[in-house]
Write an enzyme that holds these catalytic residues in place. Structure first.
Site: not given
Ligand code: DQA
Length: 152
Positions: A27, A79, A85, A92, A105, A107, A116
């Site tokens: 992150y 985000n 997921h 909704d 995201h 990542s 994911r």
């Molecule tokens: C995330 C990716 C998600 O899978 C993860 O649960 C996060 C961060 C990202 O910003 O990379 O909490 O949303």
């Protein structure tokens, strides 16, 4: 008189309050405040007005989307963290806003665990940007600036 539609709600979901305590290899090590400061600078360059929100409560995330739809915002960046997921409720809630939205995201969710790869925002967003770190938000803002016609 012309009204400018340039308010972008930037919503962060569960565990983003402790972003700087999460794996920096995944992150990046920034705090949420540092990330929001970058987003704010980029937004202003693009003549957008960011409005930030973070919660660890799924219902509050939905309610903020309801408020966004009720005139709080003109566009949305989401985000939702892990909720992305599996939370059909949040999917909704985004759908009912009918606002232009971009999913971001930090990542690369496609390159991580299989669970994911699924997103409840599929089909609801203009774009899904993942794996670009904070720069993904700049891309999302550019996309929304184009959509909202801010001229930024
Ligand atoms: C995330 C990716 C998600 O899978 C993860 O649960 C996060 C961060 C990202 O910003 O990379 O909490 O949303």
């Amino acid at each position: 008189m012309t009204t400018v539609s340039n308010r972008v709600a930037v919503l962060h979901g569960v565990n983003f309050d402790v972003l700087d305590r999460r794996d920096p290899g995944i992150y990046g090590g920034l705090s949420l405040a540092q990330l929001e400061a970058k987003i704010s600078d980029w937004a202003h360059e693009l003549k957008l007005e960011p409005i930030f929100f973070q919660t660890n409560a799924e219902g509050e995330f939905c309610e903020y989307l309801h408020r966004s739809a009720d005139g709080l915002a003109d566009g949305v960046i989401v985000n939702a963290g892990a909720w992305t997921h599996y939370s059909r409720a949040i999917g909704d809630a985004l759908e009912l806003t009918k606002l232009p939205a971009v999913e971001v995201h930090l990542s690369d969710v496609e390159a991580r665990e299989d669970w994911r790869k699924l997103s409840v925002f599929d089909g609801l967003v203009l774009a899904k940007i993942s794996g670009k770190g904070p720069d993904g938000y700049r891309e999302a803002l550019e996309r929304l600036a184009g959509e909202l016609g801010t001229g930024g």
